[in-house]
Design a protein around this motif. Structure first.
Motif, PDB file in Angstrom:
ATOM      1  N   ASP A 230      -6.786   8.365   7.079  1.00  0.00           N
ATOM      2  CA  ASP A 230      -5.768   8.686   5.767  1.00  0.00           C
ATOM      3  C   ASP A 230      -4.362   7.945   6.168  1.00  0.00           C
ATOM      4  O   ASP A 230      -3.897   6.820   5.154  1.00  0.00           O
ATOM      5  CB  ASP A 230      -5.250   9.806   6.193  1.00  0.00           C
ATOM      6  N   VAL A 231      -3.681   7.716   7.251  1.00  0.00           N
ATOM      7  CA  VAL A 231      -2.505   6.713   7.718  1.00  0.00           C
ATOM      8  C   VAL A 231      -3.252   5.798   7.463  1.00  0.00           C
ATOM      9  O   VAL A 231      -2.146   4.550   6.492  1.00  0.00           O
ATOM     10  CB  VAL A 231      -2.521   7.355   8.915  1.00  0.00           C
ATOM     11  N   LEU A 232      -3.916   4.737   7.940  1.00  0.00           N
ATOM     12  CA  LEU A 232      -4.526   4.125   7.768  1.00  0.00           C
ATOM     13  C   LEU A 232      -4.407   3.180   6.738  1.00  0.00           C
ATOM     14  O   LEU A 232      -4.046   2.020   5.970  1.00  0.00           O
ATOM     15  CB  LEU A 232      -6.330   3.370   8.364  1.00  0.00           C
ATOM     16  N   LEU A 233      -5.399   3.934   5.517  1.00  0.00           N
ATOM     17  CA  LEU A 233      -5.380   3.417   3.904  1.00  0.00           C
ATOM     18  C   LEU A 233      -4.108   3.562   3.423  1.00  0.00           C
ATOM     19  O   LEU A 233      -3.499   2.682   2.466  1.00  0.00           O
ATOM     20  CB  LEU A 233      -5.975   4.960   3.419  1.00  0.00           C
ATOM     21  N   GLN A 234      -2.706   4.723   4.043  1.00  0.00           N
ATOM     22  CA  GLN A 234      -1.602   4.242   2.926  1.00  0.00           C
ATOM     23  C   GLN A 234      -1.332   3.028   3.280  1.00  0.00           C
ATOM     24  O   GLN A 234      -0.584   2.425   2.237  1.00  0.00           O
ATOM     25  CB  GLN A 234      -0.999   5.327   4.134  1.00  0.00           C
ATOM     26  N   PHE A 235      -1.243   2.671   4.916  1.00  0.00           N
ATOM     27  CA  PHE A 235      -0.082   1.045   5.028  1.00  0.00           C
ATOM     28  C   PHE A 235      -1.060   0.272   3.733  1.00  0.00           C
ATOM     29  O   PHE A 235      -0.357  -0.260   4.107  1.00  0.00           O
ATOM     30  CB  PHE A 235      -0.208   0.909   5.924  1.00  0.00           C
ATOM     31  N   LEU A 236      -2.681  -0.121   4.057  1.00  0.00           N
ATOM     32  CA  LEU A 236      -3.235  -0.871   3.374  1.00  0.00           C
ATOM     33  C   LEU A 236      -3.343  -0.637   2.244  1.00  0.00           C
ATOM     34  O   LEU A 236      -3.317  -2.149   1.034  1.00  0.00           O
ATOM     35  CB  LEU A 236      -4.631  -0.321   3.849  1.00  0.00           C
ATOM     36  N   ILE A 237      -2.938   0.378   1.846  1.00  0.00           N
ATOM     37  CA  ILE A 237      -2.716   0.791  -0.208  1.00  0.00           C
ATOM     38  C   ILE A 237      -1.455  -0.697   0.046  1.00  0.00           C
ATOM     39  O   ILE A 237      -1.323  -1.350  -0.957  1.00  0.00           O
ATOM     40  CB  ILE A 237      -3.294   1.419  -0.441  1.00  0.00           C
ATOM     41  N   GLU A 238      -0.505  -0.265   1.009  1.00  0.00           N
ATOM     42  CA  GLU A 238       0.779  -0.407   0.580  1.00  0.00           C
ATOM     43  C   GLU A 238       0.922  -2.386   0.118  1.00  0.00           C
ATOM     44  O   GLU A 238       0.957  -2.759  -0.700  1.00  0.00           O
ATOM     45  CB  GLU A 238       1.674  -0.208   1.524  1.00  0.00           C
ATOM     46  N   ALA A 239       0.139  -2.675   1.789  1.00  0.00           N
ATOM     47  CA  ALA A 239      -0.138  -4.365   1.278  1.00  0.00           C
ATOM     48  C   ALA A 239      -0.152  -4.758   0.819  1.00  0.00           C
ATOM     49  O   ALA A 239      -0.416  -5.605   0.231  1.00  0.00           O
ATOM     50  CB  ALA A 239      -0.373  -3.957   3.357  1.00  0.00           C
TER      51      ALA A 239
ATOM     52  N   PHE B 214      -4.348  -9.318   6.056  1.00  0.00           N
ATOM     53  CA  PHE B 214      -2.853  -9.038   6.569  1.00  0.00           C
ATOM     54  C   PHE B 214      -2.580  -8.068   7.181  1.00  0.00           C
ATOM     55  O   PHE B 214      -1.546  -7.388   7.810  1.00  0.00           O
ATOM     56  CB  PHE B 214      -1.969 -10.300   6.422  1.00  0.00           C
ATOM     57  N   GLY B 215      -2.745  -7.040   6.376  1.00  0.00           N
ATOM     58  CA  GLY B 215      -2.680  -5.599   6.496  1.00  0.00           C
ATOM     59  C   GLY B 215      -2.776  -4.330   7.221  1.00  0.00           C
ATOM     60  O   GLY B 215      -3.041  -3.723   7.491  1.00  0.00           O
ATOM     61  N   TRP B 216      -4.471  -5.483   7.688  1.00  0.00           N
ATOM     62  CA  TRP B 216      -5.050  -4.513   8.573  1.00  0.00           C
ATOM     63  C   TRP B 216      -4.528  -4.103   9.856  1.00  0.00           C
ATOM     64  O   TRP B 216      -4.940  -2.828  10.108  1.00  0.00           O
ATOM     65  CB  TRP B 216      -6.889  -4.732   8.741  1.00  0.00           C
ATOM     66  N   TYR B 217      -4.100  -5.214  10.202  1.00  0.00           N
ATOM     67  CA  TYR B 217      -3.484  -5.201  11.568  1.00  0.00           C
ATOM     68  C   TYR B 217      -2.080  -3.645  11.923  1.00  0.00           C
ATOM     69  O   TYR B 217      -2.007  -2.944  12.864  1.00  0.00           O
ATOM     70  CB  TYR B 217      -3.288  -6.409  12.198  1.00  0.00           C
ATOM     71  N   PRO B 218      -1.265  -4.197  11.097  1.00  0.00           N
ATOM     72  CA  PRO B 218      -0.656  -2.755  10.967  1.00  0.00           C
ATOM     73  C   PRO B 218      -1.059  -1.423  10.582  1.00  0.00           C
ATOM     74  O   PRO B 218      -0.404  -0.865  11.434  1.00  0.00           O
ATOM     75  CB  PRO B 218       0.839  -3.869   9.914  1.00  0.00           C
ATOM     76  N   ALA B 219      -1.764  -2.006   9.828  1.00  0.00           N
ATOM     77  CA  ALA B 219      -2.463  -0.792   9.421  1.00  0.00           C
ATOM     78  C   ALA B 219      -3.029   0.463  10.410  1.00  0.00           C
ATOM     79  O   ALA B 219      -3.290   1.239  10.544  1.00  0.00           O
ATOM     80  CB  ALA B 219      -2.800   0.185   7.946  1.00  0.00           C
ATOM     81  N   ARG B 220      -3.993  -0.451  10.957  1.00  0.00           N
ATOM     82  CA  ARG B 220      -4.594  -0.431  12.338  1.00  0.00           C
ATOM     83  C   ARG B 220      -3.792   0.776  13.272  1.00  0.00           C
ATOM     84  O   ARG B 220      -4.279   1.599  13.867  1.00  0.00           O
ATOM     85  CB  ARG B 220      -5.676  -1.640  12.464  1.00  0.00           C
ATOM     86  N   LYS B 221      -2.879  -0.354  13.656  1.00  0.00           N
ATOM     87  CA  LYS B 221      -1.674  -0.356  14.780  1.00  0.00           C
ATOM     88  C   LYS B 221      -1.221   1.685  13.943  1.00  0.00           C
ATOM     89  O   LYS B 221      -0.939   2.215  15.225  1.00  0.00           O
ATOM     90  CB  LYS B 221      -0.532  -1.304  14.508  1.00  0.00           C
TER      91      LYS B 221
END
Lengths: 251, 406
Positions: free
Chosen positions: B326-335, B386-393
């Motif tokens: 869920d957190v991954l998706l949230q940040f990925l969607i923002e990017a 480029f959103g993947w790595y921060p979202a992963r983190k």
């Protein structure tokens, strides 16, 4: 009292800090029954926070068994733990931990957002009910920075009970509040407990622990004392008897 | 978390930091806009070159004899005298893919009309030359095959010749001029065609019947070159092969021997010319893509900052039951939202800039759907990448540590 909601047997938690092993819990056995209201006490470093984290499914024990509502938690994956937190546990923190720039209502809705089965209409309804239970229905659309500390903590309590948890875990819920607001918050806990919700709080203040039904004291990773509270304090009565001038304390 | 809620949450957190979101987006906007504009410029110049090439004629094939050699000294290409009218007849009879074929001789001529004179090329061709080259008359008539048989002294002239011999708006049809002292009657004027792809003035010429130029002006028996056209564009290759076979047979060359002539098709010329502009397009698009890449790195940077800043929020979400996913998706969607929104604005800006270039610099631009689609896909891919790595983190955070983070 009915069955055990939380059942812990010879719970051990060891942290590895580099080469040093820290024994946070050294064999804890405890049962917490349905409808119970327990205060976990102890000095810092006594292992009470580690214990809270484990029964809150935020952490897993190194050894030992933990049954939450008959589910063996020790062997669950991260996602299963998240699911368990979502369905069976409500958290209240010392520093409230509300999302800033998000209205009280939306803060309360947060746990339900991660439950796919709940439609948005039901989500809204249940959140409003939860806010009403803590007496904040009229503040639903305020932001955390427009609320007092006590009100923020009540929003947090509403959030913890919106998902109908089997237990509410509160970590120093009165730590950031003044005496009167502390008693108000404890009053809300007493009211919820009276309705049949199991509550476990961590506190180091014995006069706060006196509002609960049972006190468990930790030291060096073990339970050294577990007592029934003889005559719990009643928050409602005490608030009624408090002189009104307390309101002017802030001046 | 439901997609709708995810979108709302993402939009809200982007709205919290409007300036930051905009600046991050700017990287993508500039990247996408420059890709669109550069591709438009590249495509535009390619198309204008192709348009110029097509003024050569339709599906044209040019046939020259090989260089002759006299005692081992080789002469220039086309100097061999082996090509004759029989070759032309053979091609016309035996090549099914060839629509028209004409012999061609070219001579230099000094043109005189009264006190005016002008030097230009005089072409001797069959009337079907006009079909092959797509030439039309603006005035008068074309000569016929009868004129060719009797070597009549008539000619068709280009606009440049008219201007230089008669003045700009004159109608010379019916007048006589002298070419190398031989009088010719002007029976037609060609339509203005302008410069070709190589800068030659296509209106500076005189066209006369083949035998008139060959026999009366040049006094030769061979032909210098041939011009043919294939029946359709896909048949150009077949026509070229048929002509090769027929001419080799006529010139008694075995199938394995090298031909004593050269064939160049319009496709060859067009390919050579567009290759340059193709390289230009690739170069421009590469430079623009690099700016898009830099924009992507900007997204990654801001998302990393955002994850650190919102560690506590992540902890809260996890404590109430958000899974790593869920957190991954949230940040990925923002990017993704940043890059898609940036892509959309970028495409709009790119189209505007291209139009501006077209209007102010009068440079030909062509915006293709492909380039717009490609920019969109590319920019959203960049958002995800480029959103993947921060979202992963963010997703990998331990909830206890995240909750304690100050």
């Amino acid at each position: 009292m009915g069955k055990a909601i939380i059942s812990v047997k010879s719970l051990v938690k060891v942290y590895k800090m580099g080469d040093v092993e820290v024994h946070a819990l050294r064999g804890v056995n405890v049962d917490i029954m349905k409808d119970d209201f327990v205060a976990i006490m102890g000095k810092s470093g006594s292992g009470k926070s580690t214990f809270m984290n484990i029964i809150g499914c935020l952490d897993v024990p190194t050894r030992g068994q933990y049954l939450l509502d008959d589910v063996d938690v020790s062997s669950l994956t991260k996602d299963q733990l998240a699911n368990l937190r979502n369905h069976k546990i409500g958290f209240v923190f010392q520093s409230f931990n509300l999302l800033s720039r998000t209205s009280a209502l939306e803060n309360v809705e947060l746990p339900l957002m991660y439950n796919k089965k709940i439609a948005s209409r039901e989500m809204r309804e249940r959140s409003l009910n939860a806010l009403e239970a803590v007496g904040l229905a009229d503040r639903a659309h305020h932001f955390p920075n427009q609320l007092s500390g006590g009100e923020q903590q009540r929003v947090a309590i509403a959030r913890s009970l919106v998902n109908d948890p089997v237990v509410i875990l509160a970590d120093e819920p009165t730590g950031n509040l003044d005496t009167r607001t502390s008693i108000e918050v404890m009053g809300i806990f007493q009211k919820l407990n009276h309705k049949g919700i199991t509550i476990v709080i961590v506190t180091h203040e014995s006069d706060i622990a006196a509002f609960t039904k049972r006190n468990i004291t930790f030291r060096d990773g073990r339970i050294i004392k577990a007592i029934e509270v003889d005559k719990p304090r009643n928050a409602m009565d005490e608030l009624a008897n408090m002189p009104v001038m307390v309101e002017e304390d802030e001046v | 978390m439901k997609v709708k809620n995810l979108l709302i949450a993402a939009l809200r957190s982007l709205a919290k930091n409007k300036m930051r979101t905009f600046l991050t987006m700017l990287g993508i906007i500039i990247g996408v806009a420059s890709v669109i504009a550069m591709l438009a410029i590249g495509q535009g110049s390619k198309q204008s070159i192709q348009a110029q090439i097509s003024t050569l004629g339709t599906n044209v094939l040019m046939i020259w004899p090989q260089a002759s050699s006299a005692g081992g000294v080789r002469q220039e290409a086309g100097s061999s005298q082996k090509m004759t009218l029989e070759d032309v007849t053979a091609i016309a009879d035996r090549c099914p893919s060839v629509a028209y074929v004409t012999p061609q001789v070219r001579s230099s001529g000094q043109l005189v009309n009264g006190n005016m004179n002008w030097r230009t090329s005089v072409y001797g061709v069959y009337p079907n030359y006009f079909e092959i080259r797509n030439l039309n008359l603006s005035n008068g008539n074309l000569f016929t095959m009868n004129d060719d048989r009797s070597a009549t002294k008539v000619c068709v002239v280009g606009q440049t010749v008219v201007t230089n011999l008669f003045g700009s708006d004159a109608d010379p049809v019916g007048s006589f001029i002298r070419i190398n002292k031989i009088p010719f009657k002007i029976i037609g004027v060609t339509e203005k065609k302008g410069q070709n792809a190589f800068g030659q003035d296509q209106d500076d010429m005189v066209i006369a019947p083949f035998s008139t130029v060959q026999k009366r002006m040049m006094a030769i028996t061979y032909i210098q070159s041939m011009l043919a056209s294939a029946k359709s564009e896909p048949q150009i290759a077949a026509a070229s092969q048929e002509i090769t076979d027929v001419l080799k047979a006529k010139h008694n060359l075995g199938p394995s021997e090298d031909p004593d002539f050269t064939i160049r098709t319009q496709t060859d010329i067009a390919n050579a010319a567009t290759a340059t502009s193709g390289i230009l397009t690739i170069l421009l698009a590469t430079i623009a893509s690099i700016s898009l890449l830099v924009g992507g790195i900007g997204i990654m940077n801001i998302m990393l900052v955002s994850v650190t800043e919102r560690t506590r929020e992540i902890g809260i979400r996890m404590s109430v039951g958000a899974r790593g996913r869920d957190v991954l998706l949230q940040f990925l969607i923002e990017a993704l939202l940043i890059s898609l929104l940036g892509g959309f604005i970028g495409v709009t800006l790119g189209v505007l800039v291209s139009q501006l270039i077209a209007n102010i610099l009068s440079w030909p631009v062509t915006i293709t759907i492909q380039s717009i689609l490609m920019s969109f896909i590319f920019s959203s891919a960049i958002g995800i990448f480029f959103g993947w790595y921060p979202a992963r983190k963010a997703a990998g955070l331990n909830p206890i540590d995240a909750l304690r983070y100050e």
